[in-house]
Design an enzyme around this catalytic site. Sequence first.
Site, PDB file in Angstrom:
ATOM      1  CG  MET A  30      -1.871  -1.217   1.200  1.00 45.89           C
ATOM      2  SD  MET A  30      -3.408  -0.947   2.100  1.00 45.89           S
ATOM      3  CE  MET A  30      -2.788  -0.653   3.722  1.00 45.89           C
ATOM      4  N   GLY A  31       2.158   1.066  -0.356  1.00 42.53           N
ATOM      5  CA  GLY A  31       3.058   2.207  -0.482  1.00 42.53           C
ATOM      6  C   GLY A  31       3.592   2.705   0.851  1.00 42.53           C
ATOM      7  CG  LEU A  33       7.602   1.573  -0.916  1.00 42.45           C
ATOM      8  CD1 LEU A  33       8.502   1.374  -2.124  1.00 42.45           C
ATOM      9  CD2 LEU A  33       6.670   0.376  -0.722  1.00 42.45           C
ATOM     10  CG  HIS A  37       6.979  -2.013   2.050  1.00 43.76           C
ATOM     11  ND1 HIS A  37       6.873  -0.865   2.792  1.00 43.76           N
ATOM     12  CD2 HIS A  37       5.757  -2.610   2.087  1.00 43.76           C
ATOM     13  CE1 HIS A  37       5.636  -0.757   3.261  1.00 43.76           C
ATOM     14  NE2 HIS A  37       4.945  -1.795   2.857  1.00 43.76           N
ATOM     15  CD  GLN A 148       5.332 -14.684   9.886  1.00 45.18           C
ATOM     16  OE1 GLN A 148       5.387 -15.304   8.811  1.00 45.18           O
ATOM     17  NE2 GLN A 148       4.347 -14.859  10.750  1.00 45.18           N
ATOM     18  CE  LYS A 149       3.790  -4.275  11.688  1.00 42.87           C
ATOM     19  NZ  LYS A 149       2.833  -4.023  10.640  1.00 42.87           N
ATOM     20  CB  SER A 185       4.262  -0.481  10.833  1.00 42.24           C
ATOM     21  OG  SER A 185       2.971  -0.014  10.484  1.00 42.24           O
ATOM     22  CB  SER A 186       3.120   2.446   6.240  1.00 41.43           C
ATOM     23  OG  SER A 186       3.783   1.612   5.315  1.00 41.43           O
ATOM     24  NE  ARG A 187      -2.852   1.519   9.745  1.00 40.41           N
ATOM     25  CZ  ARG A 187      -3.229   0.492   8.971  1.00 40.41           C
ATOM     26  NH1 ARG A 187      -2.529  -0.619   8.973  1.00 40.41           N
ATOM     27  NH2 ARG A 187      -4.295   0.593   8.197  1.00 40.41           N
TER      28      ARG A 187
END
Length: 281
Positions: A30-31, A33, A37, A148-149, A185-187
């Site tokens: 979902m970008g 990166l 990724h 795996q996350k 994580s992107s978050r």
Amino acid sequence: MKIVKTIKEIREIVLQQQKKGRTIGLVPTMGYLHKGHLSLVEAARRNNDFIVMSIFVNPTQFGQNEDYDKYPRDLERDARLAEDAGVDVIFSPEVKEMYPEGYKTYVNVEGITEILCGKSRPGHFRGVTTIVCKLFNIVKPDRAYFGQKDAQQAAVIKKMVSDLNLDLEIVTCPIVREEDGLAMSSRNVYLDEQQRKSALILSKALFEAQRQVLEGERNKQKIRDNILKMLHTEKTAEVDYVEIVNADTLEEIEEIKGKVLIALAVRFGTTRLIDNVIVEV
Ligand code: PAF
């Protein structure tokens, strides 16, 4: 490296490669990166001749009160990182390209999507399997790569591939962590300074649990209670779940035996983080 927006164009590009006998690796994202990724791209490059990365913030996997609108997006930066990592083409469609008006079809894996993350995110995995199935049909990769996350996501996708006889291999790659242990994580960009510090308790608690299992503890409840105790030392941590399940099937287990997934989800303010470890005994 090309950025392609339409299904027609990505299909043509892949077909040209396949005509030359080249194998295709797909890295769905979902970008926004990060190194997690990029580790998927590295793994894909080892076993495939041509690498497609999809970048698509998939609306159907977000709940109504979730972060679809504010999910971080930066295609320019992603394109630079992807190209440096060795991606051959990015497929980054608009929402209406993937879900045109009148769209009606969804893929749903039952049972294992209603537990763990599925409990607090109803419909999430239906959105994931739908978009991933569509990407598989569009790109027709030989192999596709997942982190795996998102352990439950990987298990659900493997089940979909097996149940629907999809002709590709699913490869799961290890979690990539920041130096201090926080899973990438992107978050993570949502976290303020204090939350970022508090979030370290996730990996600390999981590593401690892993250590206890490797040193012989087999009582699932004890391990779970110890994790909860550690998480509760952070006042702002709101535990969504801590679960210990069979790592392949996500089925409940009585005691710790075989390949076991210890997974958790915790909220810091409005940010929900997930992390896990797999232990084999
Ligand atoms: O893991 C993700 O980023 C997404 O869930 C995926 C697999 C790209 C589907 O939108």
